[in-house]
Design an enzyme around this catalytic site. Structure first.
Site, PDB file in Angstrom:
ATOM      1  N   GLY A 173      44.302  78.079  14.476  1.00 28.15           N
ATOM      2  CA  GLY A 173      44.412  77.073  13.425  1.00 28.15           C
ATOM      3  C   GLY A 173      44.185  75.678  13.986  1.00 28.15           C
ATOM      4  O   GLY A 173      43.928  75.503  15.177  1.00 28.15           O
ATOM      5  N   THR A 174      44.283  74.682  13.097  1.00 31.82           N
ATOM      6  CA  THR A 174      44.124  73.278  13.514  1.00 31.82           C
ATOM      7  C   THR A 174      45.459  72.576  13.296  1.00 31.82           C
ATOM      8  O   THR A 174      46.074  72.719  12.243  1.00 31.82           O
ATOM      9  CB  THR A 174      43.021  72.595  12.679  1.00 31.82           C
ATOM     10  OG1 THR A 174      41.835  73.383  12.796  1.00 31.82           O
ATOM     11  CG2 THR A 174      42.736  71.200  13.143  1.00 31.82           C
ATOM     12  N   LEU A 185      43.760  82.273  28.048  1.00 30.84           N
ATOM     13  CA  LEU A 185      44.963  81.975  28.839  1.00 30.84           C
ATOM     14  C   LEU A 185      44.587  80.918  29.882  1.00 30.84           C
ATOM     15  O   LEU A 185      43.600  81.081  30.613  1.00 30.84           O
ATOM     16  CB  LEU A 185      45.450  83.244  29.549  1.00 30.84           C
ATOM     17  CG  LEU A 185      46.478  83.043  30.661  1.00 30.84           C
ATOM     18  CD1 LEU A 185      47.843  82.653  30.084  1.00 30.84           C
ATOM     19  CD2 LEU A 185      46.638  84.311  31.497  1.00 30.84           C
ATOM     20  N   VAL A 242      46.571  63.436  18.047  1.00 31.65           N
ATOM     21  CA  VAL A 242      45.723  64.445  18.696  1.00 31.65           C
ATOM     22  C   VAL A 242      45.604  65.652  17.775  1.00 31.65           C
ATOM     23  O   VAL A 242      46.605  66.235  17.357  1.00 31.65           O
ATOM     24  CB  VAL A 242      46.310  64.883  20.057  1.00 31.65           C
ATOM     25  CG1 VAL A 242      45.327  65.806  20.783  1.00 31.65           C
ATOM     26  CG2 VAL A 242      46.644  63.686  20.930  1.00 31.65           C
ATOM     27  N   CYS A 293      42.224  71.808  17.773  1.00 31.57           N
ATOM     28  CA  CYS A 293      41.473  72.806  16.993  1.00 31.57           C
ATOM     29  C   CYS A 293      41.449  74.109  17.764  1.00 31.57           C
ATOM     30  O   CYS A 293      40.539  74.352  18.580  1.00 31.57           O
ATOM     31  CB  CYS A 293      40.060  72.303  16.722  1.00 31.57           C
ATOM     32  SG  CYS A 293      40.071  70.734  15.878  1.00 31.57           S
ATOM     33  N   GLU A 309      41.763  71.940  29.370  1.00 35.32           N
ATOM     34  CA  GLU A 309      42.912  72.409  28.587  1.00 35.32           C
ATOM     35  C   GLU A 309      44.048  72.819  29.531  1.00 35.32           C
ATOM     36  O   GLU A 309      45.221  72.548  29.274  1.00 35.32           O
ATOM     37  CB  GLU A 309      42.473  73.612  27.729  1.00 35.32           C
ATOM     38  CG  GLU A 309      43.507  74.051  26.717  1.00 35.32           C
ATOM     39  CD  GLU A 309      43.043  75.259  25.894  1.00 35.32           C
ATOM     40  OE1 GLU A 309      41.869  75.653  25.995  1.00 35.32           O
ATOM     41  OE2 GLU A 309      43.879  75.807  25.159  1.00 35.32           O
TER      42      GLU A 309
HETATM   43  N1  LIG Z   1      53.118  78.943  13.542  1.00 29.22           N
HETATM   44  C1  LIG Z   1      53.043  80.089  14.155  1.00 29.22           C
HETATM   45  N2  LIG Z   1      53.954  81.034  13.914  1.00 29.22           N
HETATM   46  C2  LIG Z   1      53.910  82.189  14.550  1.00 29.22           C
HETATM   47  N3  LIG Z   1      53.000  82.493  15.447  1.00 29.22           N
HETATM   48  C3  LIG Z   1      52.080  81.607  15.712  1.00 29.22           C
HETATM   49  C4  LIG Z   1      52.037  80.353  15.079  1.00 29.22           C
HETATM   50  N4  LIG Z   1      51.016  79.678  15.538  1.00 29.22           N
HETATM   51  C5  LIG Z   1      50.428  80.470  16.449  1.00 29.22           C
HETATM   52  N5  LIG Z   1      51.083  81.603  16.541  1.00 29.22           N
HETATM   53  C6  LIG Z   1      50.775  82.675  17.448  1.00 29.22           C
HETATM   54  O1  LIG Z   1      50.707  82.195  18.750  1.00 29.22           O
HETATM   55  C7  LIG Z   1      49.445  82.485  19.314  1.00 29.22           C
HETATM   56  C8  LIG Z   1      49.024  81.362  20.156  1.00 29.22           C
HETATM   57  O2  LIG Z   1      48.856  80.241  19.337  1.00 29.22           O
HETATM   58  P1  LIG Z   1      48.321  78.876  19.905  1.00 29.22           P
HETATM   59  O3  LIG Z   1      48.374  77.900  18.828  1.00 29.22           O
HETATM   60  O4  LIG Z   1      49.007  78.588  21.140  1.00 29.22           O
HETATM   61  O5  LIG Z   1      46.848  79.257  20.263  1.00 29.22           O
HETATM   62  P2  LIG Z   1      45.472  78.617  19.848  1.00 29.22           P
HETATM   63  O6  LIG Z   1      45.495  77.212  20.152  1.00 29.22           O
HETATM   64  O7  LIG Z   1      45.148  79.004  18.469  1.00 29.22           O
HETATM   65  O8  LIG Z   1      44.564  79.391  20.838  1.00 29.22           O
HETATM   66  P3  LIG Z   1      43.378  78.913  21.771  1.00 29.22           P
HETATM   67  O9  LIG Z   1      43.893  77.796  22.564  1.00 29.22           O
HETATM   68  O10 LIG Z   1      43.105  80.091  22.598  1.00 29.22           O
HETATM   69  O11 LIG Z   1      42.288  78.537  20.880  1.00 29.22           O
HETATM   70  C9  LIG Z   1      48.555  82.722  18.142  1.00 29.22           C
HETATM   71  O12 LIG Z   1      47.586  83.651  18.422  1.00 29.22           O
HETATM   72  C10 LIG Z   1      49.470  83.250  17.094  1.00 29.22           C
HETATM   73  O13 LIG Z   1      49.554  84.626  17.192  1.00 29.22           O
END
Ligand SMILES: Nc1ncnc2c1ncn2[C@@H]1O[C@H](COP(=O)(O)OP(=O)(O)OP(=O)(O)O)[C@@H](O)[C@H]1O
Length: 742
Positions: free
Chosen positions: A136-137, A302, A129, A132, A268
């Site tokens: 990040g991805t 959220l 899975v 995206c 989601e």
């Molecule tokens: N590897 C990481 N290390 C530290 N902080 C991180 C990391 N990855 C994400 N975060 C923090 O956690 C927050 C939430 O990340 P998460 O991956 O849950 O959201 P997302 O999938 O990018 O968001 P959305 O679902 O809204 O598109 C990010 O905004 C970032 O600030």
């Protein structure tokens, strides 16, 4: 041995084959075995229109005794007092047989399903899975297998494969998650083919290494995009998905175009809820357990999901059936409430309060914003995504123009300067939460009176919640335990804010967004307390391994396993049958099968109709065609010993004629009795069971053993050679046999 069938009876001799009295229908019926019935149903005397036909066709029809015997022999009204018409009886019998077989099939199915669903399956399935997100991805690889535990939990084991990813404590690594990821999010790679390939390909290569090569072809690959791509213009998101598909279709995994998509906030939300409750052991359990609500805080949005018995809010309602358990969920996504978007809002909030002149005449071409949630000494450029958004009051853009920075971030560049002030920072955090600040709601929502992050139409969260993702990231950043209270978060946040930027930055491991944690601490507290009205008591902070991607794999595995077993929605997969009940079901189904076979004796497997099974034969001789209580009545079989010590069989011409037993087992002892009977009885059967097709069949088998007794007779030869004896054949055989006897 029924007297009427006795070979010693003169009348029997007179009437040829033990039909003692032509008018004694009981005795006559005894002479017909079960197998006779269907072959000779046309003899039914009640079917008046058939009788002339019978008369014409039967060679012995002119013999009054025989004629009467036949009519009597096949009169079934004895079995059905009241004289039910034959067709009716036939129908009743058919229905009974049908019902018996139906029940048998049902019970057999139940048993098979139980055994099959509990069969230990070594085979596991893999799922890839791609998440995206706006930040990040990432790629997740799951291995699913079936495991039946006896605790009523879901019999699926889902394992996240993380080989090569070393998890370090927060002091050593800034990476909060144990996952393979690339940055930035896809929404920043629109029309950037090489950037897109760089974002996706390394993730696929890593996934390939997690899964045995032989399984690659069968491994399903999903790419689901969330809030970041969701808010892009249609053409941009389409471009991203099409180009992502172009990359993924060349991967070694199984991927379809429809598996490369944007998922809605609701999807989601419930996927995250599914993963959470699976990992906490609350999902699809029997009996049903109280589930946890999920608060999944991303970078952009959220997701709120909880089980809700009050279903007045239709747009957020979701019914999820897991196993035999129904879950009525309320699931929604609050766009703009993710950590990154919230900080962006704080910048917009400050920008709005700037005097018009400072926006119109930026210092050195830059708009300077003094932020109370930034450490002293902080002075960095920031691309404000929402600063170009329309001012909710005037409808005009806050700042004209939009640029892309080097990292591909789109928005308005502003210069952020740290001017720390804890009270002001807390107020800005609260303003970021309050919906009335970001919508045209008037009057503004009082956060103390109602959850101010929610529109009236959204159901208020209640019950126990797990705070996931962004909440976990903040807790981890401040090295707080999952049980830490929200006041502890505020305390840690204040301490962090008071540090100079230099000190603050060096106090944690290198990671993105360090400068934002001064804001994030009061923000998450305000979001929970004022935005959603969730208290400390309702809250547990979950681990970083709980992500909605596991929900995707879980639901896919559920579908795949249940369809493999021919089941629906895990229903039988989950059901537990007590072994005693199972045994009862097996016995019941066997009884039903036997009943069905008894009803239609012609369907009885040949094995059961063999004369070496005295039980059945004897039964047929001693019961009416239609009134056979049980084909297995062993006790009624009793070989008789003749005076000379040889075995005598009922109605056996051999006995009457002092014939030796064909196998030379003259001294019928113990186990040899059946064998003796088997060989001997064939001759007997040809007499007493003269209408039995099975007897005829048996005669064929026994002919080689019968020696001289039967061999000279042409009629017997004919009987031996034809299993499906016609009526005429049978009659002529009877006549011949009668002659032999005489
Ligand atoms: N590897 C990481 N290390 C530290 N902080 C991180 C990391 N990855 C994400 N975060 C923090 O956690 C927050 C939430 O990340 P998460 O991956 O849950 O959201 P997302 O999938 O990018 O968001 P959305 O679902 O809204 O598109 C990010 O905004 C970032 O600030």
């Amino acid at each position: 041995m029924p007297p009427a069938l006795s070979p010693h009876s003169d009348k029997n001799v007179l009437h040829g084959f033990g039909f003692a009295k032509s008018g004694n229908k009981n005795n006559l019926r005894l002479s017909a075995s079960l197998q006779d019935f269907s072959s000779y149903h046309r003899f039914d005397p009640e079917a008046a229109n058939l009788i002339p036909e019978i008369d014409k066709s039967m060679t012995y029809s002119k013999h009054p005794l025989q004629r009467e015997n036949v009519a009597a022999s096949f009169s079934k009204e004895k079995g059905f007092p009241g004289g039910t018409p034959f067709i009716m009886r036939k129908r009743v019998r058919f229905i009974m047989v049908f019902l018996c077989l139906l029940f048998f099939i049902f019970f057999a199915y139940m048993v098979c399903m139980h055994i099959y669903s509990n069969w230990p399956t070594g085979a596991s399935k893999f799922y890839v899975v791609l998440d995206c997100g706006s930040t990040g991805t990432r790629v997740y690889v799951y291995q699913a297998s079936i495991d039946h535990k006896n605790d009523g939990s879901l019999p699926i084991v889902m394992k996240s494969l993380t080989e090569g990813l070393s998890r370090k404590p927060s002091t050593q690594s800034g990476r909060a998650y144990d996952r393979m990821e690339t940055e930035p999010g896809l929404q920043k790679l629109v029309h950037n083919k090489s950037g897109l390939a760089t974002a996706i390909k390394p993730l696929i290569s890593w996934a390939e290494k997690q899964i045995p090569q032989s399984e690659h072809k069968n491994t399903r690959l999903f790419l689901y995009a969330t809030a970041g791509v969701r808010r892009l213009p249609n053409a941009d998101s389409k471009w991203l998905l099409e180009n992502s598909w172009s990359i993924l279709k060349h991967s070694p995994f199984l991927c379809r175009r429809e598996w490369v998509k944007i998922i809605s906030g609701t999807e989601e939300a419930y996927l995250g809820w599914t993963a959470l409750n699976y990992l906490t052991g609350m999902l699809g359990t029997t009996p049903k357990k109280a589930t946890f609500g999920a608060l999944d805080l991303g970078g952009s949005s959220l997701q709120v999901t909880f089980e809700n018995e009050h279903r007045q809010h239709n747009e957020t309602n979701l019914n999820l059936k897991i196993g035999t358990v129904n879950h009525h969920l309320s699931a929604y996504s609050l766009s703009g409430y993710g950590l990154n978007d919230a900080f962006d809002k704080s910048v917009v909030h400050l920008l709005r309060r700037l005097p018009d002149g400072s926006i119109a005449n930026p210092v050195n071409g830059k708009i300077e914003i003094k932020h109370p949630c930034l450490n002293s000494g902080y002075n960095e450029q920031y691309i404000c995504s929402q600063c170009a958004a329309k001012d909710q009051g005037s409808g005009s853009p806050l700042v004209q123009g939009k640029i892309l920075d080097k990292g591909g971030k789109s928005g308005i560049p502003v210069q952020l300067i740290g001017v720390p002030n804890w009270e002001q920072c807390s107020a800005i955090a609260k303003a970021s939460v309050n919906l009335s600040e970001w919508s045209n709601l008037y009057p503004g929502i009082d956060c103390d009176l109602q959850p101010c992050a929610l529109y009236d139409s959204l159901p208020r969260p209640y019950g126990q919640f797990y705070a996931l993702s962004g909440f976990f990231v903040v807790y981890r950043f401040f090295s707080l335990s999952p049980e830490a209270a929200l006041d502890d978060v505020l305390e840690k946040g204040r301490e962090f804010c008071e540090k100079t930027w230099e000190v603050a930055r060096n106090s944690v491991a290198p990671q993105p967004f360090i400068e934002q944690y001064c804001f994030r601490a009061p923000y998450i507290v305000s979001l929970l307390r004022e935005g959603l009205h969730i208290s400390d008591k309702q809250l547990v902070v979950g681990s970083g391994s709980i992500t909605w991607t596991m929900g995707v794999a879980l639901l896919e595995a559920g579908k795949s396993f249940s369809s493999r077993l021919g089941l629906h929605g895990y229903q039988i997969l989950q059901s537990k049958i007590d072994p005693m009940i199972l045994i009862a079901i097996v016995l019941m189904s066997l009884v039903l099968l036997v009943c069905a076979l008894s009803c239609v004796c012609n369907w009885m497997p040949r094995f059961f109709r063999r004369p070496y099974l005295p039980l059945f034969r004897h039964n047929s001789a001693s019961s009416s065609v239609l009134n056979i209580p049980s084909p297995f009545r062993l006790k009624r079989w009793s070989p008789m010993s003749s005076g000379d010590g040889r075995i005598k069989m009922p109605l056996s011409p051999t006995v009457e004629g002092g014939q030796q037993t064909p196998f030379g087992l003259g001294h019928g002892l113990g186990s040899s009795i059946q064998l003796t009977e088997s060989s001997l009885y064939s001759s007997t059967s040809s007499v007493s069971h003269s209408y039995s097709s099975s007897s005829l069949g048996q005669m064929q088998f026994d002919s080689s053993n019968m020696g001289s007794f039967w061999s000279p007779h042409r009629s017997q030869m004919r009987l031996q050679s034809r299993r499906s004896q016609s009526r005429e054949d049978l009659n002529s055989s009877l006549t011949d046999i009668q002659m032999v006897k005489v």
